[in-house]
Write a protein that holds these residues in place. Structure first.
Motif, PDB file in Angstrom:
ATOM      1  N   GLN A  91      -1.372   3.285 -15.429  1.00  0.00           N
ATOM      2  CA  GLN A  91      -0.968   4.328 -14.488  1.00  0.00           C
ATOM      3  C   GLN A  91      -0.075   5.371 -15.152  1.00  0.00           C
ATOM      4  O   GLN A  91      -0.293   6.573 -15.025  1.00  0.00           O
ATOM      5  CB  GLN A  91      -0.242   3.723 -13.291  1.00  0.00           C
ATOM      6  CG  GLN A  91       0.128   4.755 -12.229  1.00  0.00           C
ATOM      7  CD  GLN A  91       1.321   4.327 -11.402  1.00  0.00           C
ATOM      8  OE1 GLN A  91       2.361   3.989 -11.941  1.00  0.00           O
ATOM      9  NE2 GLN A  91       1.140   4.307 -10.098  1.00  0.00           N
ATOM     10  N   ASP A 124      -1.845 -10.142   1.446  1.00  0.00           N
ATOM     11  CA  ASP A 124      -1.007  -8.968   1.186  1.00  0.00           C
ATOM     12  C   ASP A 124      -0.894  -8.594  -0.287  1.00  0.00           C
ATOM     13  O   ASP A 124       0.144  -8.081  -0.718  1.00  0.00           O
ATOM     14  CB  ASP A 124       0.386  -9.208   1.761  1.00  0.00           C
ATOM     15  CG  ASP A 124       1.104  -7.905   2.096  1.00  0.00           C
ATOM     16  OD1 ASP A 124       0.436  -6.869   2.173  1.00  0.00           O
ATOM     17  OD2 ASP A 124       2.334  -7.951   2.283  1.00  0.00           O
ATOM     18  N   ASN A 126      -2.243  -6.174  -1.645  1.00  0.00           N
ATOM     19  CA  ASN A 126      -2.150  -4.708  -1.714  1.00  0.00           C
ATOM     20  C   ASN A 126      -0.729  -4.229  -1.930  1.00  0.00           C
ATOM     21  O   ASN A 126      -0.478  -3.280  -2.681  1.00  0.00           O
ATOM     22  CB  ASN A 126      -2.679  -4.067  -0.415  1.00  0.00           C
ATOM     23  CG  ASN A 126      -4.103  -4.439  -0.136  1.00  0.00           C
ATOM     24  OD1 ASN A 126      -4.367  -5.542   0.331  1.00  0.00           O
ATOM     25  ND2 ASN A 126      -5.031  -3.550  -0.437  1.00  0.00           N
ATOM     26  N   ASN A 127       0.239  -4.868  -1.259  1.00  0.00           N
ATOM     27  CA  ASN A 127       1.622  -4.430  -1.417  1.00  0.00           C
ATOM     28  C   ASN A 127       2.207  -4.818  -2.766  1.00  0.00           C
ATOM     29  O   ASN A 127       3.201  -4.233  -3.209  1.00  0.00           O
ATOM     30  CB  ASN A 127       2.484  -4.981  -0.275  1.00  0.00           C
ATOM     31  CG  ASN A 127       2.462  -4.077   0.938  1.00  0.00           C
ATOM     32  OD1 ASN A 127       2.393  -2.860   0.815  1.00  0.00           O
ATOM     33  ND2 ASN A 127       2.500  -4.670   2.126  1.00  0.00           N
ATOM     34  N   ARG A 130       0.355  -1.963  -5.158  1.00  0.00           N
ATOM     35  CA  ARG A 130       0.429  -0.561  -4.759  1.00  0.00           C
ATOM     36  C   ARG A 130       1.250   0.327  -5.700  1.00  0.00           C
ATOM     37  O   ARG A 130       0.838   1.443  -6.021  1.00  0.00           O
ATOM     38  CB  ARG A 130       0.961  -0.459  -3.330  1.00  0.00           C
ATOM     39  CG  ARG A 130       0.951   0.961  -2.770  1.00  0.00           C
ATOM     40  CD  ARG A 130       1.342   0.949  -1.310  1.00  0.00           C
ATOM     41  NE  ARG A 130       0.326   0.265  -0.511  1.00  0.00           N
ATOM     42  CZ  ARG A 130       0.568  -0.386   0.605  1.00  0.00           C
ATOM     43  NH1 ARG A 130       1.810  -0.502   1.053  1.00  0.00           N
ATOM     44  NH2 ARG A 130      -0.411  -0.956   1.281  1.00  0.00           N
ATOM     45  N   LYS A 134      -3.252   4.184  -8.199  1.00  0.00           N
ATOM     46  CA  LYS A 134      -3.320   5.395  -7.386  1.00  0.00           C
ATOM     47  C   LYS A 134      -3.587   5.061  -5.926  1.00  0.00           C
ATOM     48  O   LYS A 134      -3.120   5.751  -5.018  1.00  0.00           O
ATOM     49  CB  LYS A 134      -4.436   6.314  -7.907  1.00  0.00           C
ATOM     50  CG  LYS A 134      -4.134   6.962  -9.238  1.00  0.00           C
ATOM     51  CD  LYS A 134      -5.252   7.907  -9.686  1.00  0.00           C
ATOM     52  CE  LYS A 134      -5.285   9.191  -8.866  1.00  0.00           C
ATOM     53  NZ  LYS A 134      -6.309  10.145  -9.401  1.00  0.00           N
ATOM     54  N   ARG A 135      -4.364   3.992  -5.695  1.00  0.00           N
ATOM     55  CA  ARG A 135      -4.690   3.596  -4.323  1.00  0.00           C
ATOM     56  C   ARG A 135      -5.210   2.174  -4.360  1.00  0.00           C
ATOM     57  O   ARG A 135      -5.880   1.766  -5.304  1.00  0.00           O
ATOM     58  CB  ARG A 135      -5.757   4.552  -3.756  1.00  0.00           C
ATOM     59  CG  ARG A 135      -6.322   4.200  -2.392  1.00  0.00           C
ATOM     60  CD  ARG A 135      -5.363   4.532  -1.266  1.00  0.00           C
ATOM     61  NE  ARG A 135      -5.882   4.036   0.018  1.00  0.00           N
ATOM     62  CZ  ARG A 135      -6.667   4.727   0.862  1.00  0.00           C
ATOM     63  NH1 ARG A 135      -7.049   5.956   0.534  1.00  0.00           N
ATOM     64  NH2 ARG A 135      -7.068   4.208   1.998  1.00  0.00           N
ATOM     65  N   SER A 136      -4.899   1.390  -3.355  1.00  0.00           N
ATOM     66  CA  SER A 136      -5.454   0.049  -3.201  1.00  0.00           C
ATOM     67  C   SER A 136      -6.273   0.010  -1.914  1.00  0.00           C
ATOM     68  O   SER A 136      -5.751   0.285  -0.829  1.00  0.00           O
ATOM     69  CB  SER A 136      -4.341  -1.003  -3.155  1.00  0.00           C
ATOM     70  OG  SER A 136      -4.893  -2.302  -2.989  1.00  0.00           O
ATOM     71  N   GLN A 138      -8.799  -2.241   0.676  1.00  0.00           N
ATOM     72  CA  GLN A 138      -9.101  -3.624   1.043  1.00  0.00           C
ATOM     73  C   GLN A 138     -10.175  -3.645   2.141  1.00  0.00           C
ATOM     74  O   GLN A 138      -9.875  -3.776   3.332  1.00  0.00           O
ATOM     75  CB  GLN A 138      -7.848  -4.367   1.532  1.00  0.00           C
ATOM     76  CG  GLN A 138      -8.073  -5.879   1.661  1.00  0.00           C
ATOM     77  CD  GLN A 138      -6.860  -6.593   2.235  1.00  0.00           C
ATOM     78  OE1 GLN A 138      -6.503  -6.391   3.388  1.00  0.00           O
ATOM     79  NE2 GLN A 138      -6.227  -7.439   1.410  1.00  0.00           N
ATOM     80  N   ASN A 165      -7.365   0.003  -7.235  1.00  0.00           N
ATOM     81  CA  ASN A 165      -7.616  -1.399  -6.906  1.00  0.00           C
ATOM     82  C   ASN A 165      -8.574  -1.535  -5.725  1.00  0.00           C
ATOM     83  O   ASN A 165      -8.433  -0.848  -4.722  1.00  0.00           O
ATOM     84  CB  ASN A 165      -6.283  -2.088  -6.578  1.00  0.00           C
ATOM     85  CG  ASN A 165      -6.442  -3.511  -6.067  1.00  0.00           C
ATOM     86  OD1 ASN A 165      -5.958  -3.855  -4.996  1.00  0.00           O
ATOM     87  ND2 ASN A 165      -7.129  -4.349  -6.816  1.00  0.00           N
ATOM     88  N   ASP A 167      -9.381  -4.625  -3.496  1.00  0.00           N
ATOM     89  CA  ASP A 167      -8.978  -6.003  -3.181  1.00  0.00           C
ATOM     90  C   ASP A 167      -9.930  -6.524  -2.104  1.00  0.00           C
ATOM     91  O   ASP A 167      -9.928  -6.025  -0.968  1.00  0.00           O
ATOM     92  CB  ASP A 167      -7.529  -6.027  -2.710  1.00  0.00           C
ATOM     93  CG  ASP A 167      -7.013  -7.450  -2.533  1.00  0.00           C
ATOM     94  OD1 ASP A 167      -6.995  -8.186  -3.532  1.00  0.00           O
ATOM     95  OD2 ASP A 167      -6.645  -7.805  -1.394  1.00  0.00           O
TER      96      ASP A 167
END
Length: 592
Positions: A91, A124, A126-127, A130, A134-136, A138, A165, A167
């Motif tokens: 990143q 969770d 994603n958290n 994150r 740039k973006r996750s 799901q 990501n 997920d």
């Protein structure tokens, strides 16, 4: 509309997006997708390293060399979490990586099944991821996958590239649904926004009026493949070029207009030009603390006295550290082509300008080279770092790809390496993650199989990812690792010496009550893994050993015992607040 498994949608989506490599590690959470990837194995190669961090670094290196994104694949839980450092490196250094992670099945959300994170939200991960992507995304139904894949690929390659990501609850890999195809999402290299005509005219006016201009370039120039345009503009206007580490090679660093790196371990002439410039045209580059001498006026730059034009694709970088006189949101190649076209319109001829400025820079360069001259061409025991850099410059071909890790060795190559081409020098710059260098070189070699690929890495960094040896042997990836063995976390030990009266604590590698320097025998370690292993303790032997390692065309490692008590001379500064920064070893700060 057709009824397909989620795993089939993902596999075909990778093919459609032109993603031909997946760096992935198996787990119970992704076997359903692995089975679908088997069906496209002639189009998408699965490479399985021994650690998820290395998988991301390999994808990162693959992208930096080829500018084609690769994917990573991990199972639910720890495997996905192991990616975090690698994604942070990608990143901060703007590398597009498609991180596909598995998560617990939707039917078990919030029940606390094996490897679910559910303290604040179900499934969770994603958290967790994150902050480093740039973006996750799901998707929780098979029907959501085509759109998620398209949006993920578009997000990671549009504007400033970066990791994204996906997920995916692992039940989706084997469940089926009626879905329609989505168009291709990846747009890397296709959307190149330019500057306004008014801004182009202003920049042209300022460039032609400046008496001491410099161009400062970074990874944005490499990513937009604007090296030709950069070189043409520099030659046309006789403007010298300063490079960030990830911008090195966008102009041949043997070009007389290339001044090298700037900052604490930059070249003297680069810092002097930055201090004395009356105009800085910064293109695709960040003014981070290490390339700006921690923003202390007079050490590398003199803003706001110096006029600044800052061109970048990422609006967040424009004005982050220095308020520009003119900020331009534009792609590097599009902008440089616009400036060249404007010079055509004005009939500005080739070269022959700024004779006084060129002479001043030539004088600084001569001072620097005279100061360095006694250190080159010497043989010593233990081996001097000068010798390692000098022999690499002599032995490696012009198109070689060099990866560097975090550590004191990196400072030496920042100051003295001469990258001849773009996309040939891989650095972990923004996040400085150890293990990047030894891992990313594997991805680089897969992206450029006909080029010599060498990782120069510290002994500390290599011991974080020694499993790269296994991957190189398993997949027949003929890279060379040069392990800079100084028996210490050398860069940090040097800071202890500099700031804390030489009190070394926790930074040297020792064994026993007598504190004998200790490291594993890296060459034996390599041979145990099936890699050609060499140990070099005499400076007279390094060049020939490096030549032999390259000639073998198989995975090879050279354990080089390097003198830890010789340091590259600082020409700028770097501040560790609240400690008072050290003054340059060579040269003095200057303010108008």
């Amino acid at each position: 509309m057709s009824k397909r498994k989620g795993g089939e949608i993902i596999a075909s989506g990778l093919v459609k997006e032109g993603i031909d490599h997946v760096f992935g590690i198996c787990g119970h959470g992704n076997i359903g997708l692995l089975d679908c990837l088997y069906e496209v194995r002639d189009k998408v190669r699965l490479v399985s390293p021994r650690h998820e961090q290395t998988a991301v670094h390999m994808a990162d290196g693959y992208f930096r060399v080829s500018h084609r994104p690769a994917a990573t694949l991990t199972s639910t839980g720890p495997g996905s979490a192991n990616q975090i450092m690698g994604l942070a490196v990608a990143q901060t250094d703007s590398s597009a990586v498609l991180s596909i992670t598995a998560n617990v099945p939707t039917s078990q959300f919030n029940r606390g099944p094996f490897q679910e994170l559910n303290q604040h939200n179900q499934a969770d991960f994603n958290n967790v991821v994150r902050p480093v992507v740039k973006r996750s995304f799901q998707p929780t139904r098979v029907e959501m996958l085509p759109l998620a894949i398209r949006q993920a690929c578009s997000t990671m390659t549009t504007g400033r590239p970066g990791p994204v990501n996906l997920d995916i609850p692992y039940n989706l890999f084997q469940e089926s649904a009626e879905v329609a195809d989505e168009p291709v999402g990846s747009s890397f290299g296709q959307r190149r926004s330019g500057a306004s005509g008014e801004d182009v005219n202003t920049v042209a006016d300022w460039l032609l009026a400046a008496e001491r201009p410099v161009i400062f370039v970074g990874h944005g120039v490499a990513l937009s493949e604007a090296g030709r345009e950069l070189t043409a503009l520099a030659h046309r206007l006789s403007v010298p070029v300063i490079s960030s580490p990830n911008g090195m090679g966008t102009i041949d660093m043997k070009d007389p207009l290339s001044l090298g790196f700037i900052g604490r371990n930059g070249a003297y002439q680069a810092n002097q030009a930055g201090r004395h410039a009356d105009l800085v045209l910064a293109v695709g580059v960040r003014f981070d603390d290490r390339s700006a001498s921690s923003w202390i006026p007079g050490y590398s730059w003199n803003f706001p006295t110096t006029r600044l034009v800052h061109v970048d694709l990422d609006h967040a970088e424009i004005g982050r550290n220095y308020r520009p006189d003119l900020g331009i949101l534009a792609d590097a190649r599009a902008f440089l082509r616009q400036i060249l076209a404007e010079m055509d319109r004005r009939s500005v001829g080739q070269g022959g300008r700024l004779a006084g400025w060129q002479a001043q820079i030539a004088g600084w360069r001569a001072e620097w080279e005279a100061y360095l001259a006694p250190n080159w061409g010497q043989h010593s025991t233990p081996i001097s770092p000068w010798r390692i850099v000098e022999d690499c410059l002599k032995v490696l071909p012009e198109d070689a790809i060099l990866s560097l890790d975090s550590g004191v060795h990196h400072n030496w190559y920042m100051q003295y390496w001469q990258a001849r081409r773009p996309q040939s020098m891989l650095n972990t710059w923004g996040y400085s993650g150890m293990g990047f260098g030894p891992s990313s070189i594997l991805g680089a070699k897969l992206a450029a199989p006909d080029r010599v690929c060498v990782s120069v890495c510290g002994d500390g960094g290599f011991t974080m990812v020694p499993h790269v040896l296994c991957t190189a042997v398993e997949y027949d990836i003929p890279v060379v690792w040069v392990v800079w063995n100084n028996f210490a976390w050398g860069a940090i030990r040097d800071l202890q010496y500099a700031y804390f009266d030489g009190r070394e604590y926790g930074t040297g590698f020792y064994q026993g009550e007598n504190r004998e320097p200790y490291n594993p025998d890296f060459a034996v370690w390599a041979r145990a893994a099936g890699v050609a292993g060499f140990t070099v303790t005499r400076s007279e032997d390094f060049a020939a050993t490096l030549e032999e390692a390259i000639r073998l065309n198989r995975p090879a490692l050279i354990d080089v015992h390097v003198d830890a008590n010789i340091r590259p001379p600082g020409t700028g500064s770097w501040e560790l607040p609240p400690l008072k920064p050290k003054e340059p070893v060579f040269g003095k700060p200057w303010r108008p």
